[in-house]
Design a protein around this motif. Sequence first.
Motif, short mmCIF file in Angstrom:
data_model
loop_
_atom_site.label_atom_id
_atom_site.label_comp_id
_atom_site.label_asym_id
_atom_site.label_seq_id
_atom_site.Cartn_x
_atom_site.Cartn_y
_atom_site.Cartn_z
N ASP A 91 -33.18 -7.74 -14.86
CA ASP A 91 -33.02 -6.37 -15.35
C ASP A 91 -31.66 -5.80 -14.96
N GLU A 97 -31.13 0.88 -25.94
CA GLU A 97 -30.63 -0.12 -24.99
C GLU A 97 -31.25 -1.49 -25.25
N GLU A 109 -28.51 -4.88 -17.48
CA GLU A 109 -28.00 -3.51 -17.53
C GLU A 109 -26.49 -3.46 -17.30
#
Length: 574
Positions: free
Chosen positions: A122, A53, A126
């Motif tokens: 964050d 990721e 994502e």
Amino acid sequence: MDSTRAQKPTLNVTIVGGGPVGLLFALTLRELMPEDAAIEIFDGRWTRSKTGEIVWRGKEDGNARRQQVVTIQSRQYARFPKNVTNALFSDSDRYSEMWPVGPDSPKHLGSPRNIRISYVEDKLLELAENTSHITLIAQNFEPDQDGVNLNGKRILVICDGISGATRSAYISRFGKEDTGVYSIDGTNALQDTVLGLRVKSKLPDSTAVILTVAQNRYLLNSLGGDGFLNMRLAPEEVREVVGFNKDRMEFSDCIQSNPCLMVRKRPQDDFICPTHNTYFKPALDAKVGASALWPRVLEGLKLFDVDTDDLTGITAFRLSMAQRPRFTAELIPPTRSSSGTYGALLGDAASAIHFWPGRGLNSGFASAQSLARTLAERWTEEGRLRDSDFMRHEAAMAMLQYRHKTRAWRAMVTTDPKGNVVPIQQVIGESYRNGTVQNYGDLFLERLVQIRDRLGDRLEDPPSDRELKKIISRLSVQTLKTLVESEPWDTATMGGEEADFELLWPSQRQAAAPPAPPPPAPAPSPVPVQQGGTRRRGFAGIAALVLMAMAAAAVWQRGLDQMLADVQTLLGGW
């Protein structure tokens, strides 16, 4: 999918800077143009994890994550795409509603929400990684004046901050900014320096709000008490804010210029910058009684009920503003073989704002949504962009710049008894030099009570007079003098109407808003039978009203661009 959408070419978008503003722009554009936009985002602060990721680099990779708590106004988060709202606010432990409702957070939309900036980064990253047609590139974009890296890109969205390489490479295309607008002398921009203290306060949010608004020296913005206590510095205090390298026996301004966060792991440790191995000099000097600043820092901790052991980090911010003439520009003109490229500035790259009133990130979010709506509306089957397509976005950006910067300017200056505009930092400095003696404790208490009573039911569980007196009793007479003379927030002048983008996109407003009830039918006018011409004039008046209503409805639904055509059509029919 209808045939019209199938014929629309792809809008290729490159975003430089994957912070909250760049990511929100990408997610908003993706929602508005689900099939017609291909988006790539560059950011060198990202890396690929062991599991594949894209994630933010940490300390071990040389990237100090921002830990500040930011306030998102409900006027902004109410416009977020639904998946963004769910990602940020589904966990109620991750945000708080510290500040009261107001014009930028009207009651029907909800209270402002405090949330840690790193959590926002964050969650948006994502989401972006798991959204189709968005490509994340974990490296810095390389700007070039020849346009090689922009070949085939219809728009370059620059949101890499005020000092970003891409902004620096293209900033001349957007015109010269004017620093004189936000200056005392009409030439040089006024600069504030603010010390950021990472703390854990034991005060309830309602008490912290009242204490913050009552003066202009300290500002606490926190999440459950954990956040940053910001301290506005006088000019002579700024000179103390340096680091000291014990090995090389030299001073460093890394805490101000980078800026670096100086931390300590244990209460008995010194504050040190792990990147440059420099120590916070005022704390060192205080050990031998050689610092004027450090005792004033400790007074700020007392004001907001922070134990000295709960001060864990120190940084500094240099804050100034300038007026920008435009926010979009043609970077590469079209040719027979190339479609050309437009550039757009967003976030701090477009308009850095003094954070004291808490509108910097909100202005960035609003600018991102404005540009996304503009591109979604103006990108057509022709597959081209032109200057006029950005007219509404430029208007929106001008509204934001004027509203938020004039508010921020009021947080930087005040007026002396002679009517002269003076920096608040100067007032703070002079409060330590003049010898005026008053009962500052009673004066500050009176101010706190007035603010508490004015806010009324907008605050949950406000402090009693006794609790306010207890806080005041902890402070020195000199600190109370500085707080009183720094003056409370000028909310009467700073308040008022907020920038409302819905005025610029009436057709989208109509689609989003619930249908308005039909207007009541006009009462019939008496028509004398013996005057045959009067009945015709009555019908003509009613018909004119109907035509005006039809024209207004057409304007509301299709926008101002169709106004002349609609009126001509209706009159021709009549």
